[in-house]
Design a protein around this motif. Structure first.
Motif, PDB file in Angstrom:
ATOM      1  N   ASN A  73       0.828  -1.209   0.000  1.00 25.19           N
ATOM      2  CA  ASN A  73       0.000   0.000   0.000  1.00 25.19           C
ATOM      3  C   ASN A  73       0.864   1.261   0.000  1.00 25.19           C
ATOM      4  OD1 ASN A  73      -2.287   1.549   0.151  1.00 25.19           O
ATOM      5  ND2 ASN A  73      -2.633   1.228   2.332  1.00 25.19           N
ATOM      6  N   THR A  75       3.038   2.362   1.699  1.00 24.37           N
ATOM      7  CA  THR A  75       3.406   2.995   2.968  1.00 24.37           C
ATOM      8  C   THR A  75       4.294   2.110   3.851  1.00 24.37           C
ATOM      9  OG1 THR A  75       1.376   2.130   3.889  1.00 24.37           O
ATOM     10  CG2 THR A  75       1.323   4.419   3.126  1.00 24.37           C
ATOM     11  N   PRO A 118      -3.163  -3.911  -1.707  1.00 23.19           N
ATOM     12  CA  PRO A 118      -2.266  -3.564  -2.806  1.00 23.19           C
ATOM     13  C   PRO A 118      -0.789  -3.592  -2.391  1.00 23.19           C
ATOM     14  CG  PRO A 118      -3.271  -1.585  -1.911  1.00 23.19           C
ATOM     15  CD  PRO A 118      -3.814  -2.722  -1.109  1.00 23.19           C
TER      16      PRO A 118
HETATM   17  C1  LIG Z   1      -3.575   2.235   2.428  1.00 23.56           C
HETATM   18  O1  LIG Z   1      -2.995   3.370   3.063  1.00 23.56           O
HETATM   19  C2  LIG Z   1      -3.887   4.438   3.270  1.00 23.56           C
HETATM   20  C3  LIG Z   1      -3.117   5.588   3.897  1.00 23.56           C
HETATM   21  O2  LIG Z   1      -1.855   5.628   3.440  1.00 23.56           O
HETATM   22  C4  LIG Z   1      -5.007   3.987   4.172  1.00 23.56           C
HETATM   23  O3  LIG Z   1      -5.943   5.013   4.344  1.00 23.56           O
HETATM   24  C5  LIG Z   1      -5.691   2.787   3.551  1.00 23.56           C
HETATM   25  O4  LIG Z   1      -6.670   2.303   4.426  1.00 23.56           O
HETATM   26  C6  LIG Z   1      -4.676   1.705   3.257  1.00 23.56           C
HETATM   27  N1  LIG Z   1      -5.338   0.622   2.563  1.00 23.56           N
HETATM   28  C7  LIG Z   1      -5.135  -0.648   2.864  1.00 23.56           C
HETATM   29  C8  LIG Z   1      -5.894  -1.623   2.061  1.00 23.56           C
HETATM   30  O5  LIG Z   1      -4.386  -1.004   3.749  1.00 23.56           O
END
Ligand SMILES: *[C@@H]1O[C@H](CO)[C@@H](O)[C@H](O)[C@H]1NC(C)=O
Ligand SMILES: *[C@@H]1O[C@H](CO)[C@@H](O)[C@H](O)[C@H]1NC(C)=O
Ligand SMILES: *[C@@H]1O[C@H](CO)[C@@H](O)[C@H](O)[C@H]1NC(C)=O
Ligand SMILES: *[C@@H]1O[C@H](CO)[C@@H](O)[C@H](O)[C@H]1NC(C)=O
Ligand SMILES: *[C@@H]1O[C@H](CO)[C@@H](O)[C@H](O)[C@H]1NC(C)=O
Ligand SMILES: *[C@@H]1O[C@H](CO)[C@@H](O)[C@H](O)[C@H]1NC(C)=O
Length: 319
Positions: A73, A75, A118
């Motif tokens: 994701n 992050t 993802p």
């Molecule tokens: C992906 O990261 C965003 C913030 O960076 C968050 O809001 C979202 O829920 C995340 N999605 C998943 C599927 O983890």
């Protein structure tokens, strides 16, 4: 009534969100120069799943000439290698990840529901010049991992609230639990589809789901009902035959009571006949058997008695 405007708003808001998200994705992919083709990987909880990367290291080179980042994701770093060494690991993926050193596939085993989502594979090629390292981006590609957890076989219960000769009011409930992702619940009633009044329960969007569907049916004949739970292309279904209750017992009681009254009338008539016969026959027999013993005088008396008797019998028979 209060529900309607909300229900009308929700899908349009969702559609807008989806559209924006899709737009951003397309923009991002186009801006990076990749085709709008999403790579996906699928697996069930507990299995080993490989996430394909976007580069295969040629046999003339080794992992030492690369930096490889597997992110979730965008992050969170799942696993990272630089110059052939592991430089980063993720506690949550503790001991569950492995990198193929040729095609850079990220293997996760065993996968969990939390791994759903993802991912991104970023590959840099390194050029070593005197004292410096010059990285060059080879590729950067998203992969989506779809985790599936099996739902329990749906169980259907039917409760008859009220019933009459024509129809039964039945509340049907179909439930299934412990699966992922959020499932669809559908129904078929005698070949026609029905919509369940469904409730989903989950601790979070990445936790197992429980689903319950309710239906209020008016059963007028034996009806077959199927409940299906669908998730990530898998499906489980259960069927039940709803038997129309035979509650037409009340209208069938009068005929049977008629039989009872009719038979009791017959019995009463029979008993009356028997008692009457019992009254008449013994005297008649006696009057005959007494005759030879008695004198002529008595005989006369007797004949008078029989006359009286016959008078009585003629009266009774006229009744
Ligand atoms: C992906 O990261 C965003 C913030 O960076 C968050 O809001 C979202 O829920 C995340 N999605 C998943 C599927 O983890
Ligand atoms: C990478 O290599 C492994 C082992 O040789 C193979 O199982 C996997 O399918 C390969 N993946 C890709 C994307 O080529
Ligand atoms: C898991 O990793 C820890 C250190 O992070 C290590 O001590 C342990 O042996 C590993 N377990 C397995 C099964 O490899
Ligand atoms: C359902 O459909 C099938 C074929 O379309 C048919 O053979 C069957 O009789 C139908 N059942 C009912 C209860 O209508
Ligand atoms: C889902 O159902 C199972 C079994 O009926 C139950 O143990 C669990 O607590 C339920 N989960 C939620 C989130 O309600
Ligand atoms: C059930 O259906 C029957 C026949 O279609 C109808 O007469 C009856 O009113 C219905 N009952 C309910 C509670 O809808």
């Amino acid at each position: 009534m209060a529900r309607r405007p909300q229900a009308g708003l929700a899908p349009s808001r969702l559609a807008l969100k989806r559209w924006l998200w899709l737009g951003l994705l397309v923009f991002r992919l186009v801006s990076l120069g990749y085709a709008v083709e999403k790579k996906v990987a699928k697996g069930k909880v507990g299995e080993k799943v490989g996430l394909p990367c976007c580069h295969e290291i040629p046999s003339t080179e080794s992992l030492r000439n690369y930096r490889v980042y597997w992110q979730k994701n965008t992050t969170e770093v799942v696993l990272a290698y630089a110059e052939g060494k592991k430089i980063s690991e993720n506690e949550r993926y503790d001991n569950r990840t492995e990198l193929n050193t040729r095609n850079l596939t990220l293997w996760i085993s065993p996968v969990e529901i939390l791994d759903n989502g993802p991912y991104q594979c970023v590959v840099q090629h390194l050029k070593f010049l005197q004292n410096s390292v010059v990285p060059r981006i080879v590729c950067d590609e998203p992969v989506t991992l779809f985790i599936t957890a099996d739902f329990s076989e749906p169980s259907i219960t039917a409760e008859v609230r009220s019933s009459s000769c024509e129809s039964d009011d039945v509340v049907v409930r179909c439930s299934s639990h412990g699966g992922f992702p959020k499932p669809k619940i559908s129904g078929v009633l005698n070949n026609a589809s029905v919509v369940w009044n469904a409730i989903w329960v989950s601790e979070s969007s990445i936790s197992p789901y429980n689903v319950t569907g309710n239906l209020w049916l008016n059963v007028t004949e034996d009806t077959s009902l199927t409940c299906s739970i669908e998730y990530n292309g898998f499906a489980k279904s259960t069927s039940l035959l709803l038997k129309k209750r035979n509650d037409c017992v009340l209208p069938t009681i009068p005929p049977s009571s008629n039989v009872i009254t009719a038979s009791s009338i017959i019995i009463i008539v029979f008993l009356l006949a028997v008692t009457l016969a019992a009254k008449f026959i013994p005297r008649h027999v006696c009057s005959q058997c007494c005759m030879p013993q008695d004198s002529e005088e008595e005989d006369v008396k007797e004949s008078m008695k029989t006359a009286e008797l016959s008078k009585v019998t003629s009266e009774t028979s006229s009744v």
